[in-house]
Write a protein that holds these residues in place. Sequence first.
Motif, mmCIF file in Angstrom:
data_model
loop_
_atom_site.group_PDB
_atom_site.id
_atom_site.type_symbol
_atom_site.label_atom_id
_atom_site.label_comp_id
_atom_site.label_asym_id
_atom_site.label_seq_id
_atom_site.Cartn_x
_atom_site.Cartn_y
_atom_site.Cartn_z
ATOM 1 N N SER A 1 0.826 -1.203 0.000
ATOM 2 C CA SER A 1 0.000 0.000 0.000
ATOM 3 C C SER A 1 0.860 1.253 0.000
ATOM 4 N N ALA A 2 0.399 2.256 -0.717
ATOM 5 C CA ALA A 2 1.085 3.550 -0.727
ATOM 6 C C ALA A 2 0.591 4.445 0.391
ATOM 7 N N ASN A 3 -0.590 4.153 0.934
ATOM 8 C CA ASN A 3 -1.179 5.069 1.912
ATOM 9 C C ASN A 3 -2.183 4.360 2.797
ATOM 10 N N PHE A 4 -2.498 5.007 3.900
ATOM 11 C CA PHE A 4 -3.638 4.672 4.749
ATOM 12 C C PHE A 4 -4.644 5.796 4.540
ATOM 13 N N LEU A 5 -5.850 5.463 4.080
ATOM 14 C CA LEU A 5 -6.873 6.483 3.891
ATOM 15 C C LEU A 5 -8.192 5.971 4.443
ATOM 16 N N ASP A 6 -8.666 6.646 5.486
ATOM 17 C CA ASP A 6 -9.956 6.343 6.111
ATOM 18 C C ASP A 6 -10.898 7.501 5.830
ATOM 19 N N THR A 7 -11.939 7.231 5.032
ATOM 20 C CA THR A 7 -12.893 8.282 4.683
ATOM 21 C C THR A 7 -13.791 8.662 5.857
ATOM 22 N N GLY A 8 -13.843 7.789 6.877
ATOM 23 C CA GLY A 8 -14.745 8.038 7.994
ATOM 24 C C GLY A 8 -16.127 7.471 7.718
ATOM 25 N N GLY A 9 -16.919 7.388 8.765
ATOM 26 C CA GLY A 9 -18.230 6.768 8.649
ATOM 27 C C GLY A 9 -19.290 7.650 8.032
ATOM 28 N N LYS A 10 -18.977 8.941 7.827
ATOM 29 C CA LYS A 10 -19.975 9.862 7.277
ATOM 30 C C LYS A 10 -19.470 10.478 5.979
ATOM 31 N N ALA A 11 -18.806 9.653 5.176
ATOM 32 C CA ALA A 11 -18.251 10.146 3.912
ATOM 33 C C ALA A 11 -19.376 10.576 2.971
ATOM 34 N N THR A 12 -19.051 11.526 2.100
ATOM 35 C CA THR A 12 -19.981 11.992 1.071
ATOM 36 C C THR A 12 -19.363 11.721 -0.296
ATOM 37 N N SER A 13 -20.139 11.959 -1.350
ATOM 38 C CA SER A 13 -19.604 11.800 -2.703
ATOM 39 C C SER A 13 -18.399 12.711 -2.911
ATOM 40 N N GLN A 14 -18.472 13.932 -2.390
ATOM 41 C CA GLN A 14 -17.360 14.860 -2.541
ATOM 42 C C GLN A 14 -16.131 14.374 -1.769
ATOM 43 N N THR A 15 -16.353 13.762 -0.605
ATOM 44 C CA THR A 15 -15.238 13.208 0.163
ATOM 45 C C THR A 15 -14.509 12.134 -0.632
ATOM 46 N N ILE A 16 -15.272 11.284 -1.318
ATOM 47 C CA ILE A 16 -14.660 10.214 -2.114
ATOM 48 C C ILE A 16 -13.862 10.807 -3.268
ATOM 49 N N SER A 17 -14.398 11.813 -3.902
ATOM 50 C CA SER A 17 -13.685 12.464 -4.998
ATOM 51 C C SER A 17 -12.380 13.075 -4.496
ATOM 52 N N THR A 18 -12.434 13.733 -3.327
ATOM 53 C CA THR A 18 -11.230 14.308 -2.740
ATOM 54 C C THR A 18 -10.218 13.207 -2.396
ATOM 55 N N SER A 19 -10.719 12.072 -1.920
ATOM 56 C CA SER A 19 -9.835 10.953 -1.581
ATOM 57 C C SER A 19 -9.073 10.465 -2.812
ATOM 58 N N PHE A 20 -9.748 10.377 -3.946
ATOM 59 C CA PHE A 20 -9.072 9.990 -5.191
ATOM 60 C C PHE A 20 -7.978 11.003 -5.537
ATOM 61 N N LYS A 21 -8.275 12.272 -5.371
ATOM 62 C CA LYS A 21 -7.291 13.307 -5.675
ATOM 63 C C LYS A 21 -6.047 13.138 -4.814
ATOM 64 N N LEU A 22 -6.238 12.873 -3.537
ATOM 65 C CA LEU A 22 -5.115 12.688 -2.626
ATOM 66 C C LEU A 22 -4.298 11.463 -3.012
ATOM 67 N N ILE A 23 -4.971 10.376 -3.304
ATOM 68 C CA ILE A 23 -4.281 9.128 -3.637
ATOM 69 C C ILE A 23 -3.483 9.274 -4.926
ATOM 70 N N LEU A 24 -4.096 9.871 -5.930
ATOM 71 C CA LEU A 24 -3.455 9.955 -7.239
ATOM 72 C C LEU A 24 -2.380 11.031 -7.304
ATOM 73 N N SER A 25 -2.267 11.853 -6.261
ATOM 74 C CA SER A 25 -1.167 12.823 -6.227
ATOM 75 C C SER A 25 0.170 12.151 -5.940
ATOM 76 N N ASP A 26 0.130 10.899 -5.529
ATOM 77 C CA ASP A 26 1.341 10.134 -5.218
ATOM 78 C C ASP A 26 1.784 9.365 -6.468
ATOM 79 N N PRO A 27 2.947 9.692 -7.051
ATOM 80 C CA PRO A 27 3.380 9.029 -8.284
ATOM 81 C C PRO A 27 3.701 7.551 -8.096
ATOM 82 N N ARG A 28 3.787 7.078 -6.858
ATOM 83 C CA ARG A 28 4.063 5.656 -6.634
ATOM 84 C C ARG A 28 2.860 4.770 -6.937
ATOM 85 N N VAL A 29 1.679 5.372 -6.995
ATOM 86 C CA VAL A 29 0.441 4.591 -7.119
ATOM 87 C C VAL A 29 0.246 4.104 -8.553
ATOM 88 N N SER A 30 0.019 2.797 -8.695
ATOM 89 C CA SER A 30 -0.253 2.224 -10.015
ATOM 90 C C SER A 30 -1.693 1.748 -10.146
#
Length: 728
Positions: free
Chosen positions: A621-650
């Motif tokens: 794994s490149a990261n630990f990401l917990d969206t929390g129990g009250k995630a929203t659609s926007q939270t998920i979109s932001t999570s993708f942005k954070l994950i994909l900012s890491d060039p190690r992720v394939s």
Amino acid sequence: MFLPYSRYLSRMLLHRPKSLSLNLRPLCSLFSSSARCNGYDDTIQNLKIGKHTRVIFQGFTGKQATANAKESIEWGTQIVGGVKPNGSGEHLGLPVLPSVRAAMEQLKPDATGIYVAAHQAPAAIEEAIEAEVPLIVAVAEHIPLHDIMRIHSMLSTQSKSRLVGANAPGIISAIGHCRIGFQPLPTFLPGHIGIVAKSGTLSYETVGSLTRAGLGQSLCIGMGGDVIAGTNFVDALRVFEHDNDTEAIIIIGELGGTSEEEAADWIADYRKRVRDPKPIAAVVGGFQAAPGRVMGHAGAWTGLGEGTAESKYKALENAGVTMVDHPAKFGGVMKEILAISGRDGFKIQSATQAQQRRSYHTSRLPTRPRPPPATVQSSRQQRLLHLTADQSSSLLKSYKIPISPKPFPAPESTHFLGITVARSARSPCIIAAPTTNPEQLHYRVQRFPFDFRNGPSQDTIQSALSYLQLDAAPLKAKTQVVELMQNLWKLYREKEAIIAAVSLSLSNNQDELIVYNPYLYFDDAAFKSNKRQSELHNLRDTSTVPPTELEAEKSGIVFIPLVSPSPFSTSTQTPPTISAEAPTNLIGTLVNGAGLAMNTNDVLHLRLSSPQNPSLPSTSSANFLDTGGKATSQTISTSFKLILSDPRVSVVFVNIFGGLTLCDMIAEGIILAFKEVGVEKPVVVRLRGTNEEMGREVLEKASLPIRAFDDFEEAVKEVGRLSGGGRP
């Protein structure tokens, strides 16, 4: 507690710290199901809920409580009314009363579910204790630690009320159709497996696996992931031992605290004293936890004298517990160990038994376990505030604790002293060791608990002084040490610290105290939930925090980059490396729930890394990401942005088991991410739990290049294939 480790790290993989059995909790709570240590132990029987249980809600008319009550009533829970401060009338056709005491007098409840925000929860819990409600269930996250310690000071002196939580999914009887919490009801099946868990999402995974295997559940207790739990593993085990509805037991643990080791001690004794013990299985999360970080749950960090995920696993295994590495395996495992024991896990028949069965794999520890993480020492914490050395010195000086430079040359005799939390005793404590040598400190530290409301007694102070080996010091030096303890306690209480600790030694003439190396950490929930300690938390220097982590904080996401795997290094002190030489085949993980996020990272490392064959790419794994129990659609979109900012992720792996989190909302967030972020890496999605069918339909209609699975092992295999990892 926050000093760096050295060569002794590797020894912790094999040996549990001796200090775990010292000054942590009353021994009678470990070795006897009937012995009583104090009045609070008498309330363990209140956990046995069922059809008979009359339930009220505090915060009854709120949006979350209303939706939850409707579901629970439809399922069969006997909700008899609720409380709204200074209110009255009806809600959902049930009475609303102005106070808990009025509800106790008129409605005669056996339990209360507290559905209010974190800043209101302490007062609500205290009101329930004063009204002597037998069972109090607190689900709120981010209740300040000092509020919880004050509450446990109240609980320890009474014998009427039992607390479950806080920061827990609650408690549920599948047989009795009684839910006090927010567990996903369609997942549950009446049966005979008792479950106690720190993690909500891992408990849902466990329940789902049992249900698919047709086994079902008896009583499921959410211990919760806070620093202090109102009900712990041993409490639950004592209930399950004498529960005729429970034929086998599952424990779901994670790094942080000593509750798993205490459970192992209890189980070892239980298996000796009982002729036909109930079979027990367990999972422990946190093998791949980032060093020095709080892993989502407020209590998911390893302190001095506390075991790691590895040592917890070994302690339970050595006690005769069957260990698995992922909860999806529990269905098959429990069938097997029930058959071996001769116990019947199928007394209750259901059409659900015809549901799809899933295979399981034999559990094992990683072949190259990582050294245990260092204790929390980074200033980049989302759950703790750390002060710099200069800030700490200034604050300590205001409490009459002058800080000196570290003595040079190093004195022959040094001592470690502080105030922190004793998780098992559910109270503050003096933490002390007659050394500051990092190779010895972890094993020699002891805790001396005391009552939160009264402060350390003279006996407690004297015991700590003796253990520091300073009781024979000159009178002036001893007096200074006692004053230091008292001043540290004053700072700890007034500033709501998690730990306030220093190193100390005596001057050459042995009559003067030298205090140095301050370590101060504070509970940021006091500020975030209650707006207390604002002047202290304004000292936080955000310039040292990576922009991605700051963005995550604003969205309520816990995002922690992990160290790049390497077959040539096992260092846990190296920060994540993102460079031209860094691996580019790592997995970006997006998970709901801290426990499930930890376990997902553990399993990916176990299944996909290849330390025995360096010619194969090592994938993790490149990261630990917990969206929390009250995630929203926007939270998920932001999570993708954070994950994909890491060039190690394939490849991105979305692993969701919905409770409060809705799978269809997660699916909508993934689609939003494709539109807003521009996802160009492969995406593997595994959805289970609340609205899982709706979530799969949303993804199918979107016609995006997403590989969707409902089986965890199949999803992991696909992730491994896409990343190029996997074992030969």
